[in-house]
Scaffold this motif. Sequence first.
Motif, PDB file in Angstrom:
ATOM      1  N   ALA A 114       0.838  -1.205   0.000  1.00 37.63           N
ATOM      2  CA  ALA A 114       0.000   0.000   0.000  1.00 37.63           C
ATOM      3  C   ALA A 114       0.869   1.249   0.000  1.00 37.63           C
ATOM      4  N   SER A 115       1.934   1.244   0.796  1.00 37.00           N
ATOM      5  CA  SER A 115       2.811   2.420   0.840  1.00 37.00           C
ATOM      6  C   SER A 115       3.435   2.665  -0.521  1.00 37.00           C
ATOM      7  N   SER A 116       3.826   1.587  -1.186  1.00 40.32           N
ATOM      8  CA  SER A 116       4.487   1.791  -2.470  1.00 40.32           C
ATOM      9  C   SER A 116       3.486   2.262  -3.527  1.00 40.32           C
ATOM     10  N   MET A 121      -6.916  -0.130   0.220  1.00 41.70           N
ATOM     11  CA  MET A 121      -6.147   0.251   1.408  1.00 41.70           C
ATOM     12  C   MET A 121      -5.657   1.690   1.316  1.00 41.70           C
ATOM     13  N   VAL A 122      -5.122   2.037   0.135  1.00 42.66           N
ATOM     14  CA  VAL A 122      -4.563   3.379  -0.034  1.00 42.66           C
ATOM     15  C   VAL A 122      -5.665   4.441   0.039  1.00 42.66           C
ATOM     16  N   SER A 153       8.307   2.941  -6.516  1.00 39.61           N
ATOM     17  CA  SER A 153       7.100   2.200  -6.193  1.00 39.61           C
ATOM     18  C   SER A 153       7.228   0.716  -6.542  1.00 39.61           C
ATOM     19  N   THR A 154       7.725   0.435  -7.742  1.00 39.88           N
ATOM     20  CA  THR A 154       7.815  -0.969  -8.159  1.00 39.88           C
ATOM     21  C   THR A 154       8.917  -1.711  -7.396  1.00 39.88           C
ATOM     22  N   VAL A 203      10.809   1.578   4.792  1.00 40.53           N
ATOM     23  CA  VAL A 203      10.064   2.104   3.651  1.00 40.53           C
ATOM     24  C   VAL A 203       9.290   3.370   4.044  1.00 40.53           C
ATOM     25  N   SER A 204       8.678   3.342   5.224  1.00 41.45           N
ATOM     26  CA  SER A 204       7.930   4.527   5.662  1.00 41.45           C
ATOM     27  C   SER A 204       8.873   5.714   5.812  1.00 41.45           C
TER      28      SER A 204
END
Lengths: 293, 320, 258
Positions: free
Chosen positions: B45-47, B249-250, B215-216, B171-172
């Motif tokens: 979701a974060s990505s 989610m996003v 992102s990927t 990642v965050s």
Amino acid sequence: MTVFFQYLVNGIVIGGTYSLIGMGMTLIFGIMRIVNFAHGEFYMLGAYFLYTLWAILGLNPVLSMLFTFVLILFLGIGFEQLFLRPLRKESSTSSMLMTIGFLIVLQNAALLIWGGATQTVPTLVDLKTFSIGDVVFSTDRILVFLISLTIIIFTSLFIGRTKTGRSMRATFQDMEAAEVVGVNIERVYSITFGFGAALAAAGGFLLAPLFVISPTMGALATSKAFAVVTAGGLGNVRGAILGGLLLGVVESLGAGYIASGYKDAFGYLIIILVILFKPEGLMSRKRKKGVHA
Amino acid sequence: MKMNKTTTKLLQTIPVLILLAVPVVVTNNYVLNVLIMAGIWTLLASSLNIMIGLVGQLSMGHAAFYGIGAYISGLLSVRLGIPIWLGMPAAGLATTFLGYLIGKLTFRVRGSAFVLVTLGLGEVMRLVTNNWMSLTNGPLGLQGISPVKLFGVNFTYKHYYYFILLLVLLVSYIIWRIKNSRFGRAFIAMNENEPLANAVAIHSERFLVLAFMISTCIAGIAGSFYAHYVTFISPDLFLLSNTVTIVVMVIVGGKGTVLGPIVGAIIFTLLPEWLRAIDNYRMLIYGLILMFSILFMKRGIVPSFARIIKKKRGALHEYS
Amino acid sequence: MSILKVEGVVQRFGGLVAVNNVGFNVGQNEIVSIIGPNGAGKTTLFNVIAGTYKPSEGSIIFKGKEIAGLPAATIAKQGLVRTFQITSLFSNVSVLESLKIAQHRTLESNLFNVLINAPSVRAEEQVAEKRAYEILALLKLENKANHLSDSLPYGEQRLLEIGIALAAKPDMLLLDEPAAGLNETETIELMGLIALLRDEGITILLVEHDMNLVMSISDRILVLANGTKIAEGLPSEIQTNPDVIEAYLGGDIMDFSE
């Protein structure tokens, strides 16, 4: 060579229904500027409504089809008015996401109502085959193609000859100008969405007797509609008709000569290649940039 | 956003401490497993949030990069016996490169065309993994991926938990740093007004590709973790429903914020566990939640809450 | 020394010639205005210079380098920054943040340094913040720093647009009808601002309909009609030029009123 023609004929028959689905999507995109991700779900509902009305309730098949068309038309109009209209001022991403939400809802609702198992719908006419040369034709497929053709012609006349059709074309050309000259944009949007959905449903009820039906069949139809519309040029109705036939033929030949497991990948290959190399669609000449004075 | 510095620090530190303490308190493997899965979904979701929330492009093939990461790592493990410590970087690099390629090729066209290409990628990958039996074992899936091992220690749920927590925090942190830098500002500028962004020397294409690569890459790493954690992968990873879940989610969590996708991922991993009894209705409920949150809670949970708090402080106009 | 040299620029759309063989120079630190009846090709010419369109023919030299046909962002990177005719802002971003976004051209930190929050990045961010506040002071918008751009009244939005262009530290500004929609007081403030920018060493090329503004601040004026340059000269020369008067009176649309 006979085999080739057989594939070609099969491809064109199926392609006719792809044209229907594609026309629906291209109308919605051309006029409303949104990609309808729930398109295949309307196709799926078309198949299930026919199944319910005809195979279960025993209604006359032609009436069942008409009913289905009208029901999906109103479902589309209702969805547009309740869920897309409030998003008109937002970015198109919101509308696309809304259609994705509707996709999930319809697909899972169908799963709950009709169950996950595949169903079959009886053929529309007594199944007979005849051949011209060595190419075999079957009555049910011929009928499907003829009905597709009728609906395509009917749609072209609707867009070309009626007042609503004119409003749709005006909106497609220039939404603001159309509004200025008194076209009721909201009405055009609703009708476009409903009609586009109904065309997808028509594709569904026509193909239902040829294949098995399942609640998840929509995803594949959506992807095919994307392929048709991308190849024909987003918003190009004539392009969608030709694009549908093209996809049908490419799939049929590809499955026959290359590998049947990849049959459904050809549509995506078309999408990816066209977007990369000829984003304006195969059918259109390069579009001019807007004229500024 | 000018909160008291110590308050901010506390607000950041306390949740992290709680998260670190979880395995000490919770020894139930079922619960840990759910939390680990929540971690994987958080990464995804974060990505995806970088695309949807920052640059404003809807990538509908996110599950493809997740799946590709999983397959690269999984195949390296099964076929060549390569452990996750090499498999994960390989998966990350490969998906970054793929992101670069696709980004480079597709960003001439934006919006719906980008949606179509990414969507198509997911489907093509699913068909390839299904049909390329000799490599992927087709629909039967790939079994026997080596579990994670470090310094001779075989990972248990507790270890996996800390591993994914580390990845999530990393990642965050990365996204938070990027968001508040000239890069993040360029992303947001693109999303808000591309011609104006160009006018102030922001090369849209360059930043779109960069955003897509980041992102990927994260999605690929999430896939690699999944492969070595579950030790079994199948073409179902590429299903559109996975991408849809990430998108939900996003959107519901709050696009464009660092915390939003995390909140969204946690809610939508825990929710199905609580709703076991009505599991059949799960996707139906997801769809309805998505539709109604687009209508009535456009910004998502986190920004909406932030607004309420700010309103109480009387700073209505502040930017979140 | 001319900073911008436009030579023989032609812009065709299909069969329509929107700009026909236009050439002119803009000297360092000059204020030059382009005027002409509606449809004269002013905005098209602007868009060609700024890189929105690739000219069909001709050359555009900025600071000694050919820029014709380069992407808009590349041209901006070289110091030629434009504003837009229709209000164009980062709507859902705060005023302060917008001004930070716009400094992209002068910020150089790389991704790695950003991730480790290197001292150089922190220093750069501080400079950016400081500069953003300086521009806010110049625009007299200090108390609106944290407002969303969208929430500003129209006049302030137009100011912010210039502020955004300014934040990019341009050598030359292209202002596309900066006074459109402004009332008299606001226009006078705008004139003050433009003069101030020139004093800071920025060269200015503007398209404008407000003749008061054009006549009082321009060093030189360029007149376009039907895509062709029909006159060029000092404001006093232009006001009495018979071709110009003919072009305005002969056309269907009077622009003086706007």
